[in-house]
Write an enzyme that holds these catalytic residues in place. Sequence first.
Site, PDB file in Angstrom:
ATOM      1  N   ASP A  17      26.033  -7.451 -39.081  1.00 27.33           N
ATOM      2  CA  ASP A  17      26.363  -7.464 -40.632  1.00 27.33           C
ATOM      3  C   ASP A  17      27.548  -7.071 -40.990  1.00 27.33           C
ATOM      4  O   ASP A  17      28.121  -7.441 -42.270  1.00 27.33           O
ATOM      5  CB  ASP A  17      25.408  -6.831 -41.545  1.00 27.33           C
ATOM      6  CG  ASP A  17      25.393  -5.220 -40.798  1.00 27.33           C
ATOM      7  OD1 ASP A  17      26.124  -4.859 -40.518  1.00 27.33           O
ATOM      8  OD2 ASP A  17      24.203  -4.813 -41.253  1.00 27.33           O
TER       9      ASP A  17
ATOM     10  N   HIS B  58      25.836  -7.515 -30.456  1.00 26.37           N
ATOM     11  CA  HIS B  58      25.165  -8.592 -30.405  1.00 26.37           C
ATOM     12  C   HIS B  58      25.980  -9.581 -31.538  1.00 26.37           C
ATOM     13  O   HIS B  58      25.267 -10.572 -31.893  1.00 26.37           O
ATOM     14  CB  HIS B  58      23.846  -8.215 -31.156  1.00 26.37           C
ATOM     15  CG  HIS B  58      23.001  -7.377 -30.216  1.00 26.37           C
ATOM     16  ND1 HIS B  58      21.480  -6.998 -30.647  1.00 26.37           N
ATOM     17  CD2 HIS B  58      22.719  -7.342 -29.084  1.00 26.37           C
ATOM     18  CE1 HIS B  58      21.015  -6.218 -29.549  1.00 26.37           C
ATOM     19  NE2 HIS B  58      21.915  -6.630 -28.612  1.00 26.37           N
TER      20      HIS B  58
END
Length: 247
Positions: free
Chosen positions: A111, A126
Site C-alpha cells: 500500500d 510483495h
Amino acid sequence: MQTVSLPVISKELRERFQRARDVLVLTGAGVSAESGVPTFRGGGQSTVWKGMPFDVISSAGMVQRDLTAVWEWFDYRRGLLSDLKPNAAHLEIARWQSAFPQCNVVTQNVDGLHQAAGGRDVIELHGSIWRAACVNCRATYEIEKAKPRPDLCVSCGERLRPDVVLFGEMLPSGAFELAAAKASECELCFIVGTSGLVYPAAGLAEIAKDGGAFVCEVNPERTPLSELCDEVLTGKSGEILPLFAKI
Ligand code: BJW
Ligand code: ZN
C-alpha cells in the site's frame, strides 16, 4: 465510553529498546488496518472479491487466465487506498528510523503507507500496488494517483500487470535475501500486524531469533509466530507502538 487497557511493556523490552543500535520491523496488513485498509485474514474472515477468495484472484494462475479481472481487483483497491493516510504505527516506525543508528523496515504490504509516513528504504517483499510491470520484459511503471494507469509497455508493447507478488510467484530478486541478512544481524525485531502464515516473509522472525535478536510481536490476536517471540504485546499497533515514543 469503553476503556481499552493497553499491555504493559516489560522492563527488559524497555531497556533493550533504549540501548538498541540495530532494529528490524516486519509488518503485515494489520499495521495498515487502522488507516482503513482491509486485512486479508483475521477476525475469522477472509477477503473475497466477486465470489473469489483472494488467494485465487491474487494468484499467478489468474494473471494467466484473466488479467483484466486481476486489474479490476487492483484498480478497486487502489481506489480505496488513494484517500487513506498513514496511522500512528506507520509514523512511530518512521520515527524509529531516525532514532536508531540502524532500523530496517521490511513490509509485506503493497500500500505504500510506510513511505507516505516518511519511512526510508522500505524493503517491499510483495511489491507495490502503485507500480505496474511488463509481463514480458519486467520493465516497471509508476501508477500515479490522479492519472489513468499505463496499459502497455513502452519498451516492448506487451501488456502490463500489477507489480505485486501473487501466490505461487517468486519474491523480487534480492528483496528477501536483503531482509534475511538484516534480520540475522538485528538485536531487536518487531513483528507487527501479520498473521505469520505467508512464507518466506514469516520466516524472518525465526531468522532474527536464530541470530540472537529479542523478538516482539504486536498483534491483537495470537499467531503461529507468537510462540517463538520473547514478548507478545496484544493489541492494535496504532495504539501500542506510540507507547514506545515515551521510552
Ligand atoms: C492487526 C490489527 C491492528 C488486525 N494492529 N495488527 C512454505 C510452506 C507452505 C507454503 C509455502 C511455503 N513457502 C512458500 C509457500 C507458498 C506461499 C505461502 O506462503 N502459502 C501459505 C499461505 C501456505 N508463498 C508464496 O507463494 C510466495 N512465493 C514463494 O514462496 O515463491 C517461491 C515459490 C514459488 C512457487 C511455488 C512455491 C514457492 C509469495 C507470497 C505472496 C503473497 N502475496 C499476497 C498477495 C499480494 C497481492 C495482493 O495484495 O493481493 O500478499 S497474499 C497476502 O498475504 C498478501 C500479504 O502481504 C500476505 C501476508 O498477509 P499478512 O500481512 O500477514 O495479513 P493477514 O491479513 O494475513 O493478517 C493480518 C494480521 O493483522 C492478523 O494477524 C490480525 O490479527 C492483525 N491485525 N488488525 C495490528 N490494528
Ligand atoms: Zn516490456
